[in-house]
Motif scaffolding. Structure first.
Motif, short mmCIF file in Angstrom:
data_model
loop_
_atom_site.label_atom_id
_atom_site.label_comp_id
_atom_site.label_asym_id
_atom_site.label_seq_id
_atom_site.Cartn_x
_atom_site.Cartn_y
_atom_site.Cartn_z
N GLU A 281 0.83 -1.20 0.00
CA GLU A 281 0.00 0.00 0.00
C GLU A 281 0.86 1.25 0.00
O GLU A 281 2.03 1.24 0.40
N ASP A 284 -0.23 6.40 3.27
CA ASP A 284 -1.03 7.59 3.46
C ASP A 284 -1.93 7.45 4.68
O ASP A 284 -2.03 6.38 5.30
N GLU A 285 -2.59 8.54 5.03
CA GLU A 285 -3.38 8.58 6.25
C GLU A 285 -4.54 7.57 6.22
O GLU A 285 -4.85 6.95 7.23
N THR A 286 -5.16 7.40 5.06
CA THR A 286 -6.28 6.46 4.95
C THR A 286 -5.83 5.04 5.26
O THR A 286 -6.47 4.30 6.01
N THR A 287 -4.71 4.63 4.68
CA THR A 287 -4.17 3.29 4.92
C THR A 287 -3.81 3.10 6.39
O THR A 287 -4.13 2.07 6.99
N ARG A 289 -4.93 4.80 9.05
CA ARG A 289 -6.11 4.80 9.92
C ARG A 289 -6.80 3.43 9.91
O ARG A 289 -7.23 2.93 10.96
N ALA A 290 -6.91 2.83 8.73
CA ALA A 290 -7.54 1.51 8.62
C ALA A 290 -6.75 0.47 9.41
O ALA A 290 -7.31 -0.40 10.08
N GLU A 293 -7.36 0.97 13.18
CA GLU A 293 -8.67 0.42 13.56
C GLU A 293 -8.61 -1.09 13.68
O GLU A 293 -9.15 -1.68 14.62
N ARG A 313 -5.11 4.50 18.84
CA ARG A 313 -5.37 4.69 17.41
C ARG A 313 -4.61 5.90 16.88
O ARG A 313 -3.97 5.86 15.82
N ARG A 314 -4.69 7.00 17.61
CA ARG A 314 -4.05 8.23 17.16
C ARG A 314 -2.52 8.12 17.21
O ARG A 314 -1.82 8.66 16.35
N LEU A 317 -1.35 6.04 14.22
CA LEU A 317 -1.39 6.86 13.01
C LEU A 317 -0.20 7.82 12.97
O LEU A 317 0.51 7.91 11.95
#
Length: 337
Positions: A281, A284-287, A289-290, A293, A313-314, A317
């Motif tokens: 991947e 990036d932030e989307t990857t 964050r997932a 989670e 979580r934070r 990230l």
């Protein structure tokens, strides 16, 4: 403090023989054991001083990795040129922990054997399954702000306190131990254990075994790494949540990923299956964050420590963003960027 016998071992064989006697503990830097004895939490019948053993060297392995003697101090390890260049994640984690004075005394083997800093474990006037199996866990329903949100049980919600061990978990280290049956190697995920219904047992060593070394395999995380530690104050405090993150990047793609958490479980927490979500991947932030989670999906708070779940979580990230950018956390100023 109770009375105890003191033995100074002059060889690993002597130490192993001495440890075969019930109620015996090895003494290296003493930064944890002596405190526990003062508080009457641990009451060994015999203490075996291992500081004369030839376990103070860091040596090259034919595989390209390093063998770290169990008596190498935390300071010596963090500032070793080979560690700083090839395993900077480990150096960073060590420098995030304790104080310079303690790091000068604490040893590699002793760091692995640290016991929890749970308030109730240290307070012998309160029930604690880790001290007295079957007594109950005072932290469940008690003051549990610093306690586990992953891998806990109805018997114990204590967390492992080490920073160094979080980095070692991410680096796929191995632990070399020696006992009456000879030398064996324990992988890092198998070394520490979750509490289940027997929280008295922190690890999978036998009582008559001695840690002789930590083995580091070759690693390629010299640039894209970070150790991020969130705590109540910026120095001399244990982690509420910490993250050791290491990425292998090629052509803007994550080719390998290692992420271990501290301050959230009875052992350094790592999920290799979840790490697979990052491979191939873009960073990036989307990857990220997932991934965070996924890593925290089974987390469960105890009331006062519910905040740790979102904090984790934070922190995951932020750590992955630091690692991907090649801007590791500075352990001198400790300000999170």
């Amino acid at each position: 403090m109770i009375r105890f016998d003191y033995v100074r071992a002059n060889s690993v064989a002597e130490a192993v023989t001495a440890l075969s006697s019930p109620g015996t503990r090895a003494l290296a830097g003493g930064t944890n054991l002596v405190d526990l004895m003062k508080y009457d939490v641990m009451k060994p019948r015999r203490v075996v001083d291992i500081n004369r053993l030839p376990l103070k060297d860091i040596s090259e392995r034919d595989s390209g990795g390093l063998r770290i003697g169990a008596l190498v101090t935390n300071s010596a390890l963090a500032w070793d040129a080979r560690i700083a260049k090839r395993y900077p994640l480990l150096a960073s984690a060590i420098l995030a922990g304790a104080s310079p004075q303690l790091r000068n005394a604490a040893t590699t083997g002793g760091n692995l054997l640290q016991r929890t800093r749970c308030y109730y474990f240290y307070d012998t006037s309160t029930p604690c399954n880790k001290r007295d199996r079957g007594a109950g866990c005072s932290a469940i329903g008690g003051i549990n702000r610093i306690h586990a949100v992953l891998g806990a049980s109805d018997s114990c919600i204590a967390v492992h306190p080490s920073d160094m061990c979080v980095a070692l978990a991410a680096l796929d280290a191995e632990v070399e131990v020696e006992g009456p049956q000879g030398v064996r190697t324990i992988t890092f995920p198998e070394f520490h254990r979750l509490p289940a219904d027997d929280p008295q047992q922190d690890n999978t060593m036998r009582a008559d075994e001695l840690i002789t070394a930590v083995i580091l395999p070759p690693a390629d995380f010299g640039r894209n790494h970070t150790y991020l530690k969130v705590r109540d104050r910026l120095s001399y405090a244990f982690a509420l949540v910490s993250v050791a993150a290491a990425l292998e990047m090629r052509d803007g793609i994550v080719r390998d990923a290692r992420v271990a958490l501290g301050g959230v479980a009875h052992k350094p927490w790592r999920d290799k299956e979840a790490e697979g979500l990052l491979k191939g991947e873009r960073p990036d932030e989307t990857t990220f964050r997932a991934f965070a989670e996924r890593l925290m999906r089974d987390a469960k708070g105890q009331g006062q420590n519910d905040f740790k779940i979102e904090l984790a979580r934070r922190t995951i990230l932020r750590a992955l963003m630091q690692a991907a950018a090649g801007t590791p956390q500075n352990q001198s100023d400790k300000v999170i960027r």
